[in-house]
Enzyme design. Structure first.
Site, PDB file in Angstrom:
ATOM      1  N   GLY A  80       0.852  -1.190   0.000  1.00 34.90           N
ATOM      2  CA  GLY A  80       0.000   0.000   0.000  1.00 34.90           C
ATOM      3  C   GLY A  80       0.881   1.230   0.000  1.00 34.90           C
ATOM      4  N   ARG A  81       1.473   1.502   1.183  1.00 34.20           N
ATOM      5  CA  ARG A  81       2.326   2.676   1.369  1.00 34.20           C
ATOM      6  C   ARG A  81       3.424   2.786   0.296  1.00 34.20           C
ATOM      7  NH1 ARG A  81       3.454   4.696   6.371  1.00 34.20           N
ATOM      8  NH2 ARG A  81       2.761   2.733   7.230  1.00 34.20           N
ATOM      9  N   TYR A  90       1.238   8.492  15.282  1.00 36.27           N
ATOM     10  CA  TYR A  90       2.395   7.593  15.327  1.00 36.27           C
ATOM     11  C   TYR A  90       3.701   8.304  15.619  1.00 36.27           C
ATOM     12  CZ  TYR A  90      -0.978   5.031  12.395  1.00 36.27           C
ATOM     13  OH  TYR A  90      -2.092   4.443  11.880  1.00 36.27           O
ATOM     14  N   CYS A 118      -6.981  23.495  17.016  1.00 32.85           N
ATOM     15  CA  CYS A 118      -6.943  23.853  18.429  1.00 32.85           C
ATOM     16  C   CYS A 118      -6.399  22.684  19.228  1.00 32.85           C
ATOM     17  CB  CYS A 118      -8.334  24.222  18.909  1.00 32.85           C
ATOM     18  SG  CYS A 118      -8.962  25.641  18.036  1.00 32.85           S
ATOM     19  N   GLU A 119      -5.107  22.439  19.078  1.00 31.96           N
ATOM     20  CA  GLU A 119      -4.487  21.251  19.675  1.00 31.96           C
ATOM     21  C   GLU A 119      -2.986  21.496  19.603  1.00 31.96           C
ATOM     22  OE1 GLU A 119      -5.429  17.643  21.243  1.00 31.96           O
ATOM     23  OE2 GLU A 119      -6.869  18.252  19.706  1.00 31.96           O
TER      24      GLU A 119
END
Ligand SMILES: *Cc1c(COP(=O)(O)O)cnc(C)c1O
Length: 494
Positions: A342-343, A392, A419-420
């Site tokens: 996939g990646r 991750y 907002c984090e």
């Protein structure tokens, strides 16, 4: 690279001697700077892309995707043909899926892995034949299984004894035969440069090969005996017995997937050895010849400097040699093999373009207690379009894209607009001192698991996916979300 612990700067990050150079382990050849120093994608300057599509935007090179898909299929096909064996390559749709991409995978001779009814629907909409689609997942619903069987999927990868029973019932109900593979836990878990062998894997996926795990899982001695099994059998063997006894299941073989972002072939070889050994054991014990094994995906790519992803051809050759040797040692023919990258196909195909906004210098203390300055560069997206740094602690890099990155380079952190405080896009990167609001940053290797994991956090609208190729004009293959999209499911103050 697990560098989150570095306070100021990780060891792998070096001051760029040539800030305009694009690291070839991260950037594919479709990404080039033109004579003015501006980044281009398949020949189109990023400022033109921004003008037409806005930012943030995922820009996905069809040329790179097709070349990598084809390259992977050819590398594995040739490496195994050398030993007289045949392979199938499935593109793992969960890494990045829309109908255009599924159609490209189909054109390039790849099959499609899906992990839900929704992914299956996209594959079918793209015209991928059901026979070339696999359905995965550890908790498939009856509706998903029906849909898969109605469309003659090539295989359903079952993840538990419960699921084998459910598939048997649904297939019998529909009067069809379900092609089934069983996902195993081979006791090998691989990471980038290493693998660990563990007897018992503490994770939700797969079925154990360890003797005695059938009883530990709750199958009583008399129950096992009634299935013709022993009290010291493995959990996976219960699923084998159930599948072989089911009139409406065609048991094809075994599957494993040992991790993600893996660079070395060794972990795959070890897993293949376990799975082949088990296949051989089952063939003799039940007097069958199960024809296939699937070794999953997980091939690593370069995200930041210093990483050394292996070429598909090298991994394929090493793996084919080791599978061939294992089969020779076991005295068995090499079964049909499948792989599910996939990646390694989608990741290097895509970049994300952002526009720079606020810039702020923040004083921090480094490892030695000295006060230093880190420059925080805010962009117009963030964790809603790339959740991997938050999920991750994944590292990325970024480059100034709309002009040549000249002059002094400053250690910077690229952050989003959410907002984090954990809303980081690139934890550590050197960017030009003269960076200013309105500049375009490009973050490479965002083709996999970014759009796929995107969200509407803080009610941001999701970016478009813009496809480029050497022989066509850039075009959106997924349009930008609008405020109407955001409100479409909001039923009001009812
Ligand atoms: C996620 C997944 C893949 C693809 O993994 P990559 O790391 O993207 O290559 C393949 N097979 C299965 C079963 C998966 O869950």
């Amino acid at each position: 690279m697990g560098s989150a612990a570095a306070l100021f700067k990780p060891d792998w990050l070096t001051y760029p001697s040539d800030p305009a150079a694009l690291d070839l382990t991260i950037w594919e050849s479709s990404f080039q700077r033109d004579e003015t120093g501006e980044l281009t994608v398949d020949g189109t300057p990023v400022s033109a892309l921004r003008e037409q599509f806005g930012t943030p935007a995922y820009v996905f090179s069809e040329s790179v995707f097709r070349a990598r898909a084809r390259g992977f299929r050819e590398a594995f096909t040739e490496a195994f043909a050398h030993h007289g064996a045949e392979v199938s390559v499935y593109y793992a749709g969960k890494s990045f899926l829309c109908t255009a991409v599924a159609a490209w995978a189909k054109d390039e001779g790849l099959n499609l892995d899906t992990a839900s009814g929704g992914e299956l629907a996209v594959g079918l909409r793209a015209g991928m034949p059901g026979e070339r689609i696999a359905l995965h997942g550890n908790n498939k619903s009856e509706a998903e299984l029906r849909r898969a069987l109605e469309n003659n999927v090539g295989r359903i990868v079952a993840d538990s004894a419960d699921e084998v029973r459910l598939i048997a019932r649904v297939a019998a109900d529909m009067g069809v035969t379900a092609p089934v593979m069983l996902r195993l836990t081979p006791g090998v878990h691989a990471s980038t440069h290493d693998f660990i062998a563990t007897a018992h894997e503490d994770q939700k996926f797969g079925q154990s090969l360890v003797p005695g795990t059938a009883q530990l899982a709750g199958f009583h001695a008399d129950e096992l005996e009634s299935m013709g099994l022993r009290t010291d059998d493995a959990y996976a063997t219960v699923s084998v017995a159930l599948a072989l006894a089911a009139d409406h299941i065609d048991l094809r073989g075994f599957h494993c997937h040992i991790g993600s972002q893996i660079f070395e072939a060794e972990g795959f070889s070890q897993a293949a050895k376990k799975v082949l050994g088990y296949l051989n054991e089952i063939n003799h014990r039940f007097n069958v010849t199960l024809p296939e094994i699937d070794l999953g995906g997980g091939y690593g790519i370069g995200y930041v400097e210093g990483e050394k992803p292996r070429a598909a051809r090298d991994v394929a050759t090493e793996l084919a040699d080791s599978v061939s040797k294992t089969c020779a040692d076991l005295g068995m023919a090499i079964p049909h093999l499948s792989f599910e990258p996939g990646r390694s196909i989608a990741g290097p195909s895509g970049i994300t373009l952002y526009t720079v906004g606020t810039i702020k210098n923040v004083s921090i203390e480094d490892e030695h207690g000295d006060t230093r300055v880190r420059r925080y560069v805010s962009v117009d997206g963030g964790m809603s379009d790339n959740a991997r740094p938050v999920l991750y602690e994944a590292d990325y890099t970024a480059v100034l894209a709309n002009r040549a990155p000249e002059g002094d380079q400053v250690l910077s952190r690229v952050v989003g607009k959410h907002c984090e405080s954990g809303d980081i896009v690139v934890r550590y990167v050197y960017l030009p001192e003269d960076l200013k609001a309105g500049d375009v940053l490009a973050v490479p290797a965002t083709g996999a698991y970014c759009y796929a994991l995107s969200s509407n956090y803080n009610m941001l609208t999701r970016p478009p996916v813009v496809a480029t190729s050497a022989d066509a004009e850039p075009r959106a293959i997924v349009r930008r979300e609008t405020e109407d999209d955001l409100l479409a499911r909001d039923l009001g103050n009812v």
